[in-house]
Design a protein around this motif. Structure first.
Motif, PDB file in Angstrom:
ATOM      1  N   LEU A  83      -3.339  12.520  -4.131  1.00 59.85           N
ATOM      2  CA  LEU A  83      -1.973  12.013  -3.941  1.00 59.85           C
ATOM      3  C   LEU A  83      -1.065  12.250  -5.140  1.00 59.85           C
ATOM      4  N   GLY A  84      -1.625  12.646  -6.273  1.00 57.93           N
ATOM      5  CA  GLY A  84      -0.816  12.881  -7.459  1.00 57.93           C
ATOM      6  C   GLY A  84      -0.351  11.593  -8.124  1.00 57.93           C
ATOM      7  N   THR A  85      -1.196  10.575  -8.080  1.00 62.55           N
ATOM      8  CA  THR A  85      -0.886   9.291  -8.717  1.00 62.55           C
ATOM      9  C   THR A  85      -1.905   9.022  -9.814  1.00 62.55           C
ATOM     10  N   GLU A  86      -1.758   7.896 -10.471  1.00 59.37           N
ATOM     11  CA  GLU A  86      -2.740   7.462 -11.462  1.00 59.37           C
ATOM     12  C   GLU A  86      -3.807   6.622 -10.758  1.00 59.37           C
ATOM     13  N   PRO A  87      -5.083   6.737 -11.182  1.00 60.96           N
ATOM     14  CA  PRO A  87      -6.147   5.959 -10.533  1.00 60.96           C
ATOM     15  C   PRO A  87      -5.888   4.458 -10.514  1.00 60.96           C
ATOM     16  N   ASP A  88      -5.247   3.921 -11.568  1.00 61.70           N
ATOM     17  CA  ASP A  88      -5.012   2.473 -11.593  1.00 61.70           C
ATOM     18  C   ASP A  88      -3.928   2.028 -10.611  1.00 61.70           C
ATOM     19  N   GLU A  89      -3.203   2.989 -10.017  1.00 63.76           N
ATOM     20  CA  GLU A  89      -2.224   2.655  -8.976  1.00 63.76           C
ATOM     21  C   GLU A  89      -2.905   2.432  -7.621  1.00 63.76           C
ATOM     22  N   VAL A  90      -4.132   2.922  -7.476  1.00 60.41           N
ATOM     23  CA  VAL A  90      -4.877   2.797  -6.225  1.00 60.41           C
ATOM     24  C   VAL A  90      -5.801   1.598  -6.351  1.00 60.41           C
ATOM     25  N   GLN A  91      -5.456   0.523  -5.665  1.00 56.63           N
ATOM     26  CA  GLN A  91      -6.212  -0.723  -5.738  1.00 56.63           C
ATOM     27  C   GLN A  91      -7.004  -0.947  -4.452  1.00 56.63           C
ATOM     28  N   GLU A  92      -7.867  -1.940  -4.470  1.00 54.53           N
ATOM     29  CA  GLU A  92      -8.703  -2.253  -3.300  1.00 54.53           C
ATOM     30  C   GLU A  92      -7.862  -2.521  -2.055  1.00 54.53           C
ATOM     31  N   ARG A  93      -6.728  -3.163  -2.220  1.00 58.60           N
ATOM     32  CA  ARG A  93      -5.880  -3.526  -1.076  1.00 58.60           C
ATOM     33  C   ARG A  93      -4.821  -2.470  -0.764  1.00 58.60           C
ATOM     34  N   THR A  94      -4.894  -1.311  -1.424  1.00 58.12           N
ATOM     35  CA  THR A  94      -3.950  -0.239  -1.140  1.00 58.12           C
ATOM     36  C   THR A  94      -4.245   0.346   0.234  1.00 58.12           C
ATOM     37  N   SER A  95      -3.232   0.394   1.072  1.00 60.92           N
ATOM     38  CA  SER A  95      -3.333   1.065   2.371  1.00 60.92           C
ATOM     39  C   SER A  95      -2.728   2.448   2.209  1.00 60.92           C
ATOM     40  N   LEU A  96      -3.558   3.472   2.381  1.00 63.49           N
ATOM     41  CA  LEU A  96      -3.057   4.832   2.179  1.00 63.49           C
ATOM     42  C   LEU A  96      -1.968   5.182   3.187  1.00 63.49           C
ATOM     43  N   ALA A  97      -2.116   4.688   4.408  1.00 63.42           N
ATOM     44  CA  ALA A  97      -1.122   4.980   5.441  1.00 63.42           C
ATOM     45  C   ALA A  97       0.190   4.261   5.156  1.00 63.42           C
ATOM     46  N   GLU A  98       0.105   2.964   4.864  1.00 65.82           N
ATOM     47  CA  GLU A  98       1.320   2.171   4.672  1.00 65.82           C
ATOM     48  C   GLU A  98       1.944   2.372   3.297  1.00 65.82           C
ATOM     49  N   ASP A  99       1.126   2.449   2.257  1.00 65.54           N
ATOM     50  CA  ASP A  99       1.659   2.539   0.899  1.00 65.54           C
ATOM     51  C   ASP A  99       2.018   3.962   0.478  1.00 65.54           C
ATOM     52  N   TYR A 100       1.302   4.943   1.023  1.00 64.89           N
ATOM     53  CA  TYR A 100       1.528   6.330   0.602  1.00 64.89           C
ATOM     54  C   TYR A 100       1.906   7.270   1.743  1.00 64.89           C
ATOM     55  N   GLY A 101       1.892   6.796   2.981  1.00 64.87           N
ATOM     56  CA  GLY A 101       2.225   7.659   4.109  1.00 64.87           C
ATOM     57  C   GLY A 101       1.321   8.883   4.188  1.00 64.87           C
ATOM     58  N   ILE A 102       0.047   8.685   3.889  1.00 62.71           N
ATOM     59  CA  ILE A 102      -0.919   9.785   3.854  1.00 62.71           C
ATOM     60  C   ILE A 102      -1.015  10.451   5.223  1.00 62.71           C
ATOM     61  N   ASP A 103      -1.134  11.774   5.221  1.00 58.41           N
ATOM     62  CA  ASP A 103      -1.282  12.486   6.481  1.00 58.41           C
ATOM     63  C   ASP A 103      -2.733  12.914   6.675  1.00 58.41           C
ATOM     64  N   SER A 104      -3.027  13.467   7.842  1.00 65.05           N
ATOM     65  CA  SER A 104      -4.413  13.793   8.178  1.00 65.05           C
ATOM     66  C   SER A 104      -4.989  14.871   7.261  1.00 65.05           C
TER      67      SER A 104
END
Length: 84
Positions: A19-40
């Motif tokens: 995703l091009g972020t820092e690892p500490d920005e990705v937390q246990e409660r991070t939703s990839l779909a909702e927080d980052y709009g991750i695609d397939s």
């Protein structure tokens, strides 16, 4: 086998690399779909990198069914035999 904490660090690092972020920005409660709009394609890339890193077959449904990063880590922990 990695502990859950080691697995969590690996998962966060792989996700942040894709995703091009820092690892500490990705937390246990991070939703990839909702927080980052991750695609397939990004999800498939994360899965492929985790497979290579963990030497474990990961079904795409394991990643798509995960509510958040913590849930994905729990699913992978189970696949690895309950490490940690």
């Amino acid at each position: 086998m990695p502990t859950r904490e080691e697995l969590a660090e690996t998962v966060r690092t792989v996700i942040s690399d894709v995703l091009g972020t820092e690892p500490d920005e990705v937390q246990e409660r991070t939703s990839l779909a909702e927080d980052y709009g991750i695609d397939s394609l990004e999800l498939m890339e994360i899965g492929a990198r985790l497979e290579r890193t963990l030497q474990l077959r990961i079904e795409l449904t394991d990643l798509t069914l995960a509510r958040d990063v913590g849930h994905a880590i729990d699913l992978l922990t189970t696949r690895l035999g309950g490490a940690g």
